[in-house]
Design an enzyme around this catalytic site. Structure first.
Site, short mmCIF file in Angstrom:
data_model
loop_
_atom_site.label_atom_id
_atom_site.label_comp_id
_atom_site.label_asym_id
_atom_site.label_seq_id
_atom_site.Cartn_x
_atom_site.Cartn_y
_atom_site.Cartn_z
N LYS A 32 0.83 -1.20 0.00
CA LYS A 32 0.00 0.00 0.00
C LYS A 32 0.87 1.26 0.00
O LYS A 32 2.07 1.18 0.32
CB LYS A 32 -0.92 -0.01 1.22
N ARG A 130 -10.98 0.47 15.16
CA ARG A 130 -11.15 1.25 13.93
C ARG A 130 -12.13 0.44 13.07
O ARG A 130 -13.33 0.54 13.27
CB ARG A 130 -9.81 1.46 13.22
N TYR A 258 17.89 29.64 7.52
CA TYR A 258 16.67 30.25 8.06
C TYR A 258 16.63 30.16 9.57
O TYR A 258 16.93 29.11 10.14
CB TYR A 258 15.43 29.55 7.49
N MET A 312 13.74 23.92 1.87
CA MET A 312 13.01 23.16 0.86
C MET A 312 13.96 22.40 -0.08
O MET A 312 13.70 21.26 -0.46
CB MET A 312 12.12 24.10 0.04
C1 LIG Z 1 -0.40 -1.78 6.78
C2 LIG Z 1 -0.98 -3.04 7.28
C3 LIG Z 1 -0.16 -4.13 7.55
C4 LIG Z 1 1.34 -4.07 7.53
O1 LIG Z 1 1.79 -3.36 8.64
P1 LIG Z 1 3.35 -3.26 8.99
O2 LIG Z 1 3.40 -2.65 10.32
O3 LIG Z 1 3.93 -2.36 7.94
O4 LIG Z 1 3.88 -4.63 8.89
C5 LIG Z 1 -0.78 -5.32 7.90
N1 LIG Z 1 -2.11 -5.43 7.99
C6 LIG Z 1 -2.92 -4.39 7.75
C7 LIG Z 1 -4.39 -4.55 7.88
C8 LIG Z 1 -2.39 -3.15 7.41
O5 LIG Z 1 -3.19 -2.10 7.19
#
Ligand SMILES: *Cc1c(COP(=O)(O)O)cnc(C)c1O
Length: 369
Positions: A32, A130, A258, A312
């Site tokens: 993801k 959640r 800065y 930046m």
């Molecule tokens: C992102 C996610 C993972 C992986 O999490 P990590 O901490 O990066 O291993 C696993 N299961 C779900 C449902 C997630 O959203």
């Protein structure tokens, strides 16, 4: 030159480490958020030994299919609309079902028996609060989905898996294991389970179940608070680099950049480096932050502190330990082997996940061999 180099060998090595830790589980490699900032296209070839990949949005799932990923794709928040559910069916995507509307879409539109969408990841809220059904909701949904011809993977997500001593872990594990047992007994012996993210894989070896879901560990960061990436024998999958674009000497008592945050205690040799928050290097960083310079003149590595405020497009580093022949355009490693992104994250008051995900499009992306 600002570059992000992705190392397929490191990814493959880290996947192998996951398989060593969880030898009997299938692996849903989490890609993801553009593979935690590494680029989905860059990582998929190195993750061919995974059993599937996990994504957060339908767009990410479609991108992975377009790139030719033929195995399982798990959509971890499921479809957001009935239309998305239809698209998931058309593209053979396995969805999480975490609430009533998704359950209805699934019961109203049953995919063909051969479709991967027949496998659903039924989300149980074990304490993260959640996504997910409560205990009664899970049992009802499981019964209905099973009757409609779906195969089920019971799933949940840890809130504190990075800290093995946190008391919620044991409770989440117990709720999950109990529910899996109930579903096996009352719905089907074929119900599978998926509990562990990276930290769970490391910390809860007895609870890997059928599928593990590694994310950050694949990219070479430590997922747990009490062990480093090196201890876990992980290799960083990304090297983030820039170069020295100017060399200066700052006079005693003169300040840099800065806000004039850093003043030279004595005449100090400094180097300007072509990186900043516009690239994704964190603007707020502690005085312990450092980079590694590989001096083009002698190929030696030098550890140089970051001085003053990150801008930046530029940072200033302390070059006082560098030789007189320090070369313009020498390579500067912002993170990679050293400093590790985990160190940079701790200097920036955040976690590696965020630094990796928030890289901008400005650095050139390069695939190493
Ligand atoms: C992102 C996610 C993972 C992986 O999490 P990590 O901490 O990066 O291993 C696993 N299961 C779900 C449902 C997630 O959203």
């Amino acid at each position: 030159m600002r570059t992000i180099t992705i190392k397929p060998k490191a990814l493959t090595h880290n996947l192998y480490q996951v398989k060593k830790l969880a030898p009997s589980a299938k692996v849903l490699a989490m890609v993801k958020s553009n593979a935690y900032g590494h680029g989905v296209a860059a990582v998929l070839p190195a993750l061919q030994q995974a059993d599937g990949i996990g994504v957060a949005t339908l767009a990410e799932a479609l991108e992975a299919r377009q790139l030719g990923w033929h195995k399982t794709i798990g959509l971890i928040e499921g479809a957001f609309t009935a239309d998305e559910w239809q698209t998931a069916i058309a593209q053979d995507i396995s969805c999480v079902i975490h609430h009533e509307p998704q359950l209805m879409w699934a019961l109203d539109n049953i995919p063909p028996a051969s479709s991967a969408t027949r496998v659903v990841w039924l989300k149980y809220n074990t304490g993260m609060n959640r996504l997910g059904f409560d205990a009664k909701g899970v049992i009802d949904a499981a019964a209905q989905l099973h009757a409609a011809g779906y195969q089920l993977i019971l799933t949940t997500h840890f809130a504190n898996a990075d800290d093995s001593s946190h008391p919620l872990n044991a409770l989440q594990i117990q709720r999950f294991n109990d529910m899996l047992q109930i579903l096996k007994e009352t719905v089907s012996q074929e119900v599978k389970g998926s509990l562990c993210n990276s930290a769970g894989i490391v910390n809860f070896a007895e609870h890997h179940h059928d599928w593990v879901r590694p994310g950050i560990i694949l990219y070479g960061s430590s997922p747990v608070v009490d062990q480093s990436a090196a201890t876990l024998d992980l290799q960083p999958a990304m090297e983030f680099c820039a170069q020295i674009i100017a060399l200066q000497t700052v006079s005693a008592n003169d300040a840099i950049g800065y806000g004039s945050l850093w003043s030279a205690p004595h005449d100090t040799k400094t180097a300007l480096v072509s990186i900043g928050y516009g690239d994704g290097y964190p603007r707020v960083i502690s005085t312990d932050a450092y980079v590694t310079v590989i001096n083009a003149a002698d190929q030696q590595r030098y550890r140089c502190a970051v001085l003053g405020r990150v801008a930046m497009d530029m940072i200033v580093i302390d070059a006082s330990a560098m030789p007189a022949d320090t070369a313009l355009n020498s390579k500067v490693i912002l993170w990679g082997e050293a400093p590790h992104v985990d160190e940079v994250a701790s200097h920036a008051g955040t976690i590696s996940y965020e630094l990796l995900c928030r890289l901008s499009t400005r650095p050139a992306r390069i695939a190493a061999h």
